[in-house]
Design a protein around this motif. Structure first.
Motif, PDB file in Angstrom:
ATOM      1  N   TYR A  68      37.793 -93.535 -24.827  1.00 54.09           N
ATOM      2  CA  TYR A  68      38.308 -92.680 -24.774  1.00 54.09           C
ATOM      3  C   TYR A  68      37.263 -91.235 -24.001  1.00 54.09           C
ATOM      4  N   SER A  69      38.048 -90.651 -23.512  1.00 56.13           N
ATOM      5  CA  SER A  69      37.476 -89.555 -22.984  1.00 56.13           C
ATOM      6  C   SER A  69      36.365 -90.200 -21.429  1.00 56.13           C
ATOM      7  N   ASN A  70      36.985 -91.275 -21.156  1.00 50.32           N
ATOM      8  CA  ASN A  70      36.044 -92.555 -19.816  1.00 50.32           C
ATOM      9  C   ASN A  70      35.018 -93.191 -20.267  1.00 50.32           C
ATOM     10  N   THR A  71      35.401 -93.182 -21.882  1.00 51.85           N
ATOM     11  CA  THR A  71      33.558 -93.484 -22.255  1.00 51.85           C
ATOM     12  C   THR A  71      33.056 -95.038 -22.666  1.00 51.85           C
TER      13      THR A  71
END
Length: 241
Positions: A68-71
């Motif tokens: 999620y959100s590139n995490t």
């Protein structure tokens, strides 16, 4: 043993066994049951054996759980290992996905969607991301390094799908193989794989893919996402907003 040679993707472990052998409860996720998202092992099992509509939703939820959100989180690398096993399992072959409501886009098939997840995650641990992160005070994390460490394991699976009969799967594999090739152990495969990826992307109906094919080194996903914003509409969350 998980294979690391392009010719041995057929010997990848059964995804059910990988799911069962992983202690998912000890691994951090970005979005989980507390936020109304099914647990990662349940999502992975649905991707293998669920009905198409459930698989489409599971694919979206898996991305939220582990990217999620590139995490990148603790569960990301273990989940990608299962994704690689799913990509070799007959249960994911030729499974078309319906469009999800309130989503800007849905992959055409389970395998295309899984490859897009591999592309996104491994692109977020590439050299360009590391340089940009350090510039802004964000060094590579242990979880990101774990993803880097499994790139040679993911490679044989992605490599094998460059010649898939499904054009969408071939394009997704071409995009996914580029960030994997940064691994030094895969240097002998770089020239041939990049040329194959370029050929595939050049024939894609998506102008963004064709633009990538025209670039000298096949731009990694980080730059691709910044240069080419989505052209179709949609929302990431279900209504009410």
């Amino acid at each position: 043993m998980i294979p690391a040679d392009p010719a041995s993707a057929r010997d990848f472990p059964d995804p059910r066994q990988l799911i069962a052998d992983t202690d998912w409860g000890r691994l951090e996720v970005m979005v989980g049951p507390e936020q109304g998202c099914p647990a990662v092992p349940d999502l992975l099992a649905t991707l293998l054996e669920g009905v198409p509509a459930a698989r489409a939703r599971a694919l979206f939820d898996l991305g939220a759980a582990v990217h999620y959100s590139n995490t990148i989180v603790e569960a990301t690398a273990p989940a990608l290992l299962v994704v690689a096993a799913l990509l070799t399992d007959p249960g994911t072959d030729r499974v078309a996905l319906p469009s999800l409501p309130y989503r800007s886009s849905t992959p055409s098939s389970v395998r295309a969607g899984l490859l897009r997840l591999v592309e996104g995650v491994t692109g977020d641990v590439d050299q360009a991301t590391e340089v940009a992160g350090r510039r802004h005070g964000f060094p590579m994390t242990a979880e990101m390094l774990q993803v880097r460490a499994i790139r040679p394991v993911l490679f044989p699976v992605v490599h094998g799908l460059l010649d898939d009969l499904d054009a969408d799967v071939r394009v997704a594999a071409a995009l996914a193989v580029v960030p994997l090739l940064e691994d030094s152990t895969l240097a002998p495969h770089r020239a041939a794989c990049r040329e194959r990826a370029r050929t595939i992307l050049s024939a894609s109906p998506d102008p963004r893919d064709r633009a990538l094919a025209a670039l000298p080194t096949l731009t990694p996903p980080l730059l691709r996402n910044n240069l080419f914003p989505p052209v179709d509409g949609g929302f990431d969350d279900d209504p009410p907003f």
